[in-house]
Design an enzyme around this catalytic site. Structure first.
Site, PDB file in Angstrom:
ATOM      1  CB  CYS A  19      22.676  33.238  52.207  1.00  0.00           C
ATOM      2  SG  CYS A  19      21.507  34.826  52.201  1.00  0.00           S
ATOM      3  CG  ASP A 436      39.180  -7.192  42.078  1.00  0.00           C
ATOM      4  OD1 ASP A 436      40.959  -7.587  42.432  1.00  0.00           O
ATOM      5  OD2 ASP A 436      38.987  -7.907  42.544  1.00  0.00           O
ATOM      6  CG  ASP A 635      36.481  -6.876  46.619  1.00  0.00           C
ATOM      7  OD1 ASP A 635      37.630  -6.353  47.388  1.00  0.00           O
ATOM      8  OD2 ASP A 635      36.740  -8.481  46.851  1.00  0.00           O
ATOM      9  CG  ASP A 639      40.053  -4.856  45.065  1.00  0.00           C
ATOM     10  OD1 ASP A 639      41.240  -5.766  44.644  1.00  0.00           O
ATOM     11  OD2 ASP A 639      38.912  -5.624  45.059  1.00  0.00           O
TER      12      ASP A 639
END
Length: 752
Positions: A19, A436, A635, A639
């Site tokens: 379907c 980081d 963050d 980054d």
């Protein structure tokens, strides 16, 4: 390409992977549509199209032409909106399925007794063959009526030139049994004959009864699996108190406007996002942000709609309403994740595309083969019906979306937003996690860590001098010194004069005394002797801290160390990842000494320092080229290139910034420990997906040959079509039950 827009549609009437594929194909055939994704579990279609070439009405018409119903998903862009109507529609569909299942069983039970009672030890009915056949016909016909949607959709797909689906198999199997039996029964009754004829009314009736029951149980399970979205939506209160024209008024929460002053009392939910302007309280953010402890809020702090005010009363200014709120953003991200397909799911889609025609072909081959082997027509027909019914593409179609639906809901309730099903699958192959430093492993803002006065100077006096000099500064280090002084309860004097030298320091006159704060080398140039605290300065800098000198009247009064401290839980997260055998790396633009000092404190041994934001993505690519499967945790701002370059991007989003576009996983709480939690949950969900697919494929691989009579020559074992129907329904329900069990098992696992 820029003109394209996205639209979400609610689809009704889908019951299997076929379907969903039929609806998807119908939408993709609309001129102007460039992409269409259909999710069987959520009953939604996500369509990207050119509004200059297609309209929403065109999309709805295409779905209707395919035999299904479509309507715009009015709640797709907000936290509420059309979701009440959508929930009501799903509830109405469940009630309809329940009525059909109960109605079918009311007639199927006596039909089975009438047809098979004597064979299973029940009292037999003393009816002559003509009347026995007529009685079964009268009982079976209403069951066909209750199962009419199967026939409408199944034969509609064939007659409309569309791809056959699960309903086609049901319609062919039950239709063949009913028509053949009806012709025989009417013929016997019309002739008042006493001869024997093969009747399969109980086969057709029990098939529809079992399948109807299975579809109802399936719909109930789907509703429970989709409960996470419903729970998130229920966080938004229906009403809000606002100050308008100097009076407090209660209005619908949907009518709150940006800039309104909103009043919140103890125990109430916050209706929209905002900023506290007066009052204070503690806020329970556990259901939305994943914070286990209440968070203290004071003037200037941000509050999030959907969270609970625990203690005091306060007023706040609305900063985001409707589709712009944090809650709406979370709901939107979770829905987008549920609409995506994991690579492993595409295999199931490819199988489902040819599955129904293949099953029909197997049924035909089995029918002809048994006839050629000399077996009666009735025997061969029974084999063909069993093959048509036992096959179950439904379980294949539900295997991945059911697990993704539950997993994304569990994650969202804990402040983890999984933005795509593909991320769940990629997590399983990770070998390295790259962090980081600033804003990810650390808090992202400097804080005073040490206050070292020179001989003859008191600590509080040194901090008071530095804070007074820095009170007019907007530099992050100056702000950190002022915060530390206020935290110690120090009264900060107002400087009489102020002069800053960017990058070096500042000088101020405080109560007639010349005070300078800045780099020690700069202070030395102004006559302050740095030797008195030289060992202390070297120790601070070797620890990765920034040593700020304070001079009073040309004499070095002391040192204040400032550092970006590791987040709570950073070391715990790193150690947990290392225990899992993952390579943990720090990637930062800071100098090597500072980076290694922080790395040592959080337990990271591998450090890549001095890397500019633009080159972080290159470092990720280098690691991947070495054979590592990399997750990048950052963050989500500078980054972003590295997050996008990684196999799995994980964005640490500050409390209210949940709409970060970088990253496939968003950690709302900014807690490094949530990296481990997100990876654990993703791996668990992937295991469930594999279990579901294994069950769905394994079931069909085993069931179809048995239904075709492969074991009959050896062990005289045949699969009755009614048992085949029960097994087919059970396979779909078991996949859903396995996915639903994730919530209970995950809760137990996290508690231990």
């Amino acid at each position: 390409m820029d003109r394209e827009t996205d639209k979400s549609l609610v689809i009704r009437g889908m019951h299997c992977a076929g379907c969903a594929q039929t609806v998807g194909a119908a939408l993709r055939n609309v001129p102007g549509v460039t992409e269409a994704r259909v999710n069987l579990m959520t009953a939604r279609a996500s369509v990207r199209y050119d509004p200059a070439r297609a309209t929403v009405a065109d999309l709805e018409a295409a779905v209707r032409a395919a035999g299904y119903e479509a309507a715009p998903d009015e709640g797709a862009a907000s936290a509420g909106g059309g979701d009440d109507a959508d929930a009501a529609g799903a509830s109405a569909e469940r009630r309809s399925l329940r009525r059909r299942a109960i109605g079918a069983w009311i007639f199927a039970a006596p039909l089975a007794w009438l047809a098979m009672g004597e064979h299973i030890g029940l009292p037999a009915f003393a009816l002559a063959p003509p009347w026995m056949g007529l009685a079964q016909l009268l009982l079976a016909t209403p069951i066909i009526g209750f199962g009419w949607p199967f026939f409408r959709r199944g034969f509609g797909a064939l007659l409309g030139g569309r791809a056959p689906n699960m309903d086609t198999l049901v319609a062919l199997g039950t239709g063949a049994a009913y028509i053949e039996s009806a012709v025989a029964a009417i013929g016997i009754w019309a002739r008042a004959a006493h001869g024997h004829a093969h009747l399969y009314f109980e086969t057709a009736g029990m098939l529809i009864a079992f399948i109807s029951l299975g579809k109802w149980l399936e719909a109930v399970a789907k509703g429970r699996a989709a409960g996470a979205i419903r729970r998130l939506l229920d966080l938004a209160p229906p009403a809000a108190r606002v100050i308008r024209d100097g009076e407090e008024r209660e209005i619908p929460a949907a009518e709150v406007a940006v800039g309104d002053t909103v009043v919140v009392r103890p125990g109430e939910r916050i209706p929209v996002d905002g900023e506290v302007i007066d009052g204070a309280s503690s806020i329970d953010e556990s259901m939305l942000m994943g914070e286990s402890l209440p968070v203290e809020k004071r003037p200037g702090d941000a509050v999030v709609g959907g969270t609970v005010n625990r203690t005091g009363s306060f007023r706040f200014r609305a900063t985001a309403v409707g589709a712009d709120t944090t809650l709406a953003g979370i709901v939107r991200i979770v829905r987008e994740a549920q609409a995506t397909k994991a690579p492993i799911e595409r295999l199931a889609d490819r199988v489902a595309a040819w599955f129904v025609p293949a099953v029909a072909g197997i049924a035909l081959v089995a029918f002809v083969a048994w006839l050629i082997a000399g077996f009666p027509f009735a025997f061969a027909l029974r084999i063909a019906i069993a093959v048509l019914i036992v096959a179950c593409p439904c379980a294949m179609g539900l295997a991945t979306p059911a697990a993704v639906l539950v997993a994304s809901g569990i994650a969202a309730e804990r402040g983890i937003l999984i933005r795509s099903a593909e991320a769940l699958e990629r997590v399983g192959g990770l070998t390295a996690v790259v962090f980081d430093k600033t804003g990810t492993l650390t808090a992202g803002e400097p804080a005073v860590t040490d206050v070292i006065p020179a001989p003859g100077i008191e600590r509080r006096d040194l901090l008071a001098l530095a804070a007074a000099a820095e009170s007019r500064s907007e530099h992050p280090i100056g702000e950190a010194i002022v915060r530390a002084a206020r935290a110690d309860g120090i009264e900060i004097a107002e400087p009489d004069a102020f002069e800053a030298e960017p990058g070096l320091g500042l000088a101020a006159r405080i109560r007639g005394s010349e005070v300078a704060v800045g780099k020690v080398s700069w202070l030395a140039g102004r006559g302050a002797d740095p030797k008195v605290l030289e060992p202390e300065r070297e120790r601070l800098e070797s620890d990765g801290k920034t040593a700020i000198g304070v001079a009073d009247g040309g004499r070095l009064a002391g040192l204040i160390a400032v550092a970006d401290e590791p987040r709570a839980g950073a070391r715990e997260a790193v150690e947990s990842l290392a225990r899992q055998g993952l390579r943990v790396v720090m990637l930062t633009g800071d100098n090597d000494r500072t980076a290694r000092a922080i790395a040592e404190r959080v337990g990271i041994r591998e450090v890549i320092a001095g890397v500019l934001p633009a080159r972080k993505a290159e470092e990720i690519e280098r690691l991947r080229a070495e054979g590592a499967r990399v997750a990048m945790v950052g963050d989500g701002v500078n980054d972003a290139p590295a997050i996008a370059a990684a196999d799995v991007g994980i964005a640490i989003g500050g409390g209210t910034d949940v709409a970060i576009e970088a990253g496939q996983i968003v950690l709302v709480r900014s807690d490094p420990r949530d990296v481990t939690l997100a990876l654990d949950l993703s791996r668990y969900a992937l295991r469930k997906i594999r279990q579901n697919l294994g069950w769905a494929f394994g079931y069909n691989v085993c069931a179809i040959p048995i239904a075709a009579g492969l074991l009959y020559p050896i062990a005289k074992i045949l699969l009755h079509p009614a048992i085949a129907a029960a097994a087919m329904s059970a396979s779909s329900v078991s996949v859903l039950a396995n996915s639903l069990a994730m919530r209970w098992v995950w809760r137990r696992r996290r508690a231990t």
